[in-house]
Design a protein around this motif. Structure first.
Motif, PDB file in Angstrom:
ATOM      1  N   CYS A 107      68.093  56.322 118.610  1.00  0.00           N
ATOM      2  CA  CYS A 107      68.925  55.638 117.610  1.00  0.00           C
ATOM      3  C   CYS A 107      69.702  54.473 118.189  1.00  0.00           C
ATOM      4  CB  CYS A 107      69.876  56.623 116.938  1.00  0.00           C
ATOM      5  SG  CYS A 107      71.300  57.118 117.966  1.00  0.00           S
ATOM      6  N   GLY A 108      70.013  54.529 119.494  1.00  0.00           N
ATOM      7  CA  GLY A 108      70.777  53.470 120.128  1.00  0.00           C
ATOM      8  C   GLY A 108      72.271  53.561 119.921  1.00  0.00           C
ATOM      9  N   ARG A 109      72.743  54.546 119.159  1.00  0.00           N
ATOM     10  CA  ARG A 109      74.160  54.621 118.803  1.00  0.00           C
ATOM     11  C   ARG A 109      74.871  55.887 119.279  1.00  0.00           C
ATOM     12  NH1 ARG A 109      71.662  52.492 114.154  1.00  0.00           N
ATOM     13  NH2 ARG A 109      72.307  50.373 113.758  1.00  0.00           N
ATOM     14  N   CYS A 110      74.158  56.969 119.475  1.00  0.00           N
ATOM     15  CA  CYS A 110      74.822  58.217 119.853  1.00  0.00           C
ATOM     16  C   CYS A 110      75.314  58.135 121.303  1.00  0.00           C
ATOM     17  CB  CYS A 110      73.882  59.414 119.670  1.00  0.00           C
ATOM     18  SG  CYS A 110      72.542  59.512 120.876  1.00  0.00           S
ATOM     19  N   VAL A 111      76.085  59.122 121.721  1.00  0.00           N
ATOM     20  CA  VAL A 111      76.653  59.119 123.070  1.00  0.00           C
ATOM     21  C   VAL A 111      75.556  59.087 124.140  1.00  0.00           C
ATOM     22  CG1 VAL A 111      76.899  61.645 123.213  1.00  0.00           C
ATOM     23  CG2 VAL A 111      78.379  60.171 124.582  1.00  0.00           C
ATOM     24  N   MET A 112      74.457  59.784 123.923  1.00  0.00           N
ATOM     25  CA  MET A 112      73.391  59.801 124.921  1.00  0.00           C
ATOM     26  C   MET A 112      72.731  58.421 125.037  1.00  0.00           C
ATOM     27  SD  MET A 112      73.956  62.704 125.983  1.00  0.00           S
ATOM     28  CE  MET A 112      72.722  62.998 127.198  1.00  0.00           C
ATOM     29  N   CYS A 113      72.496  57.772 123.905  1.00  0.00           N
ATOM     30  CA  CYS A 113      71.897  56.433 123.928  1.00  0.00           C
ATOM     31  C   CYS A 113      72.826  55.434 124.604  1.00  0.00           C
ATOM     32  CB  CYS A 113      71.560  55.971 122.517  1.00  0.00           C
ATOM     33  SG  CYS A 113      70.121  56.811 121.810  1.00  0.00           S
ATOM     34  N   CYS A 121      68.057  61.400 122.821  1.00  0.00           N
ATOM     35  CA  CYS A 121      68.836  60.933 121.674  1.00  0.00           C
ATOM     36  C   CYS A 121      69.217  62.126 120.800  1.00  0.00           C
ATOM     37  CB  CYS A 121      68.010  59.934 120.869  1.00  0.00           C
ATOM     38  SG  CYS A 121      68.767  59.412 119.326  1.00  0.00           S
ATOM     39  N   LEU A 122      70.475  62.165 120.388  1.00  0.00           N
ATOM     40  CA  LEU A 122      70.957  63.284 119.588  1.00  0.00           C
ATOM     41  C   LEU A 122      70.602  63.168 118.109  1.00  0.00           C
ATOM     42  CD1 LEU A 122      74.491  63.639 121.187  1.00  0.00           C
ATOM     43  CD2 LEU A 122      72.442  65.002 121.658  1.00  0.00           C
ATOM     44  N   ASN A 123      70.244  61.989 117.656  1.00  0.00           N
ATOM     45  CA  ASN A 123      69.984  61.790 116.233  1.00  0.00           C
ATOM     46  C   ASN A 123      68.511  61.777 115.850  1.00  0.00           C
ATOM     47  OD1 ASN A 123      72.725  61.577 115.473  1.00  0.00           O
ATOM     48  ND2 ASN A 123      72.753  59.511 116.307  1.00  0.00           N
ATOM     49  N   VAL A 124      67.651  61.336 116.743  1.00  0.00           N
ATOM     50  CA  VAL A 124      66.245  61.178 116.379  1.00  0.00           C
ATOM     51  C   VAL A 124      65.445  62.459 116.543  1.00  0.00           C
ATOM     52  CG1 VAL A 124      64.131  59.909 116.901  1.00  0.00           C
ATOM     53  CG2 VAL A 124      66.307  58.718 116.855  1.00  0.00           C
ATOM     54  N   ASN A 125      65.704  63.195 117.591  1.00  0.00           N
ATOM     55  CA  ASN A 125      64.948  64.417 117.871  1.00  0.00           C
ATOM     56  C   ASN A 125      65.898  65.598 118.035  1.00  0.00           C
ATOM     57  OD1 ASN A 125      62.248  63.251 118.032  1.00  0.00           O
ATOM     58  ND2 ASN A 125      63.040  62.195 119.835  1.00  0.00           N
ATOM     59  N   PRO A 126      66.605  65.991 116.977  1.00  0.00           N
ATOM     60  CA  PRO A 126      67.627  67.035 117.123  1.00  0.00           C
ATOM     61  C   PRO A 126      67.087  68.386 117.574  1.00  0.00           C
ATOM     62  CG  PRO A 126      67.234  66.552 114.811  1.00  0.00           C
ATOM     63  CD  PRO A 126      66.488  65.519 115.609  1.00  0.00           C
ATOM     64  N   VAL A 127      65.825  68.698 117.311  1.00  0.00           N
ATOM     65  CA  VAL A 127      65.293  69.994 117.742  1.00  0.00           C
ATOM     66  C   VAL A 127      65.147  70.062 119.255  1.00  0.00           C
ATOM     67  CG1 VAL A 127      64.084  70.498 115.588  1.00  0.00           C
ATOM     68  CG2 VAL A 127      62.902  69.258 117.399  1.00  0.00           C
ATOM     69  N   LYS A 128      65.188  68.942 119.934  1.00  0.00           N
ATOM     70  CA  LYS A 128      65.049  68.923 121.386  1.00  0.00           C
ATOM     71  C   LYS A 128      66.389  69.072 122.100  1.00  0.00           C
ATOM     72  CE  LYS A 128      60.635  68.127 121.409  1.00  0.00           C
ATOM     73  NZ  LYS A 128      59.715  69.141 121.788  1.00  0.00           N
ATOM     74  N   ARG A 129      67.495  69.120 121.375  1.00  0.00           N
ATOM     75  CA  ARG A 129      68.819  69.178 121.993  1.00  0.00           C
ATOM     76  C   ARG A 129      68.976  70.352 122.940  1.00  0.00           C
ATOM     77  NH1 ARG A 129      72.803  68.023 116.967  1.00  0.00           N
ATOM     78  NH2 ARG A 129      71.910  66.033 116.453  1.00  0.00           N
ATOM     79  N   GLY A 130      68.430  71.487 122.602  1.00  0.00           N
ATOM     80  CA  GLY A 130      68.616  72.677 123.417  1.00  0.00           C
ATOM     81  C   GLY A 130      67.499  72.919 124.404  1.00  0.00           C
ATOM     82  N   CYS A 131      66.647  71.939 124.617  1.00  0.00           N
ATOM     83  CA  CYS A 131      65.503  72.176 125.501  1.00  0.00           C
ATOM     84  C   CYS A 131      65.945  72.325 126.946  1.00  0.00           C
ATOM     85  CB  CYS A 131      64.452  71.076 125.358  1.00  0.00           C
ATOM     86  SG  CYS A 131      64.868  69.516 126.128  1.00  0.00           S
ATOM     87  N   GLU A 132      65.206  73.074 127.698  1.00  0.00           N
ATOM     88  CA  GLU A 132      65.541  73.375 129.081  1.00  0.00           C
ATOM     89  C   GLU A 132      65.633  72.126 129.931  1.00  0.00           C
ATOM     90  OE1 GLU A 132      63.280  75.697 132.605  1.00  0.00           O
ATOM     91  OE2 GLU A 132      63.342  76.704 130.668  1.00  0.00           O
TER      92      GLU A 132
END
Length: 137
Positions: A107-113, A121-132
């Motif tokens: 997204c270019g806007r979240c804290v990770m970007c 990215c926290l907004n584009v692929n939210p299902v990956k947030r908890g990945c190892e």
């Protein structure tokens, strides 16, 4: 204007160069588009005139049958192109820019970007947030 062509996935071991429609900033029904999003205007998007494209490993995996993909998917997502149209909400890119599109989407806007960690990215692929793989960030 001449026809727009793309390499279309037809199933494991089968691709074809076909005429495809010119894009616009509205989501159309097709492979990978949830029905709830069909017809949605993409004010955050851009349209590129492709200058060059690459073969990505994920394209090869699909074609060789090592992973799944919906038939009809247009391959070649790693490209360099000239921006020919921008959506209303685009902030950092303008018509005429030459851009490179990497394999990851962000997204270019979240804290990770903003910390240049676009691969999580926290907004584009939210299902990956908890990945190892991401737990160390």
């Amino acid at each position: 204007m001449s026809g727009n062509k793309g390499v279309v996935y037809k199933g494991a071991g089968n691709v074809a160069v076909e005429d495809i429609g010119y894009p616009d900033l509205v989501l159309k029904d097709g492979p990978g588009v949830p029905q709830a999003n069909v017809g949605r205007k993409c004010e955050h998007g851009v349209i590129l005139k492709v200058v060059t494209t690459n073969i990505c490993g994920s394209d090869q995996h699909m074609v060789r049958g090592r992973t799944t993909a919906p038939e009809g998917l247009v391959l070649g997502h790693e490209i360099t192109g000239e921006v020919v149209e921008v959506g209303r909400d685009v902030e950092f890119i303008q018509k005429g820019d030459l851009v490179s599109v990497p394999f990851n989407i962000a997204c270019g806007r979240c804290v990770m970007c903003k910390e240049q960690k676009t691969h999580v990215c926290l907004n584009v692929n939210p299902v990956k947030r908890g990945c190892e793989a991401c737990s160390s960030i």
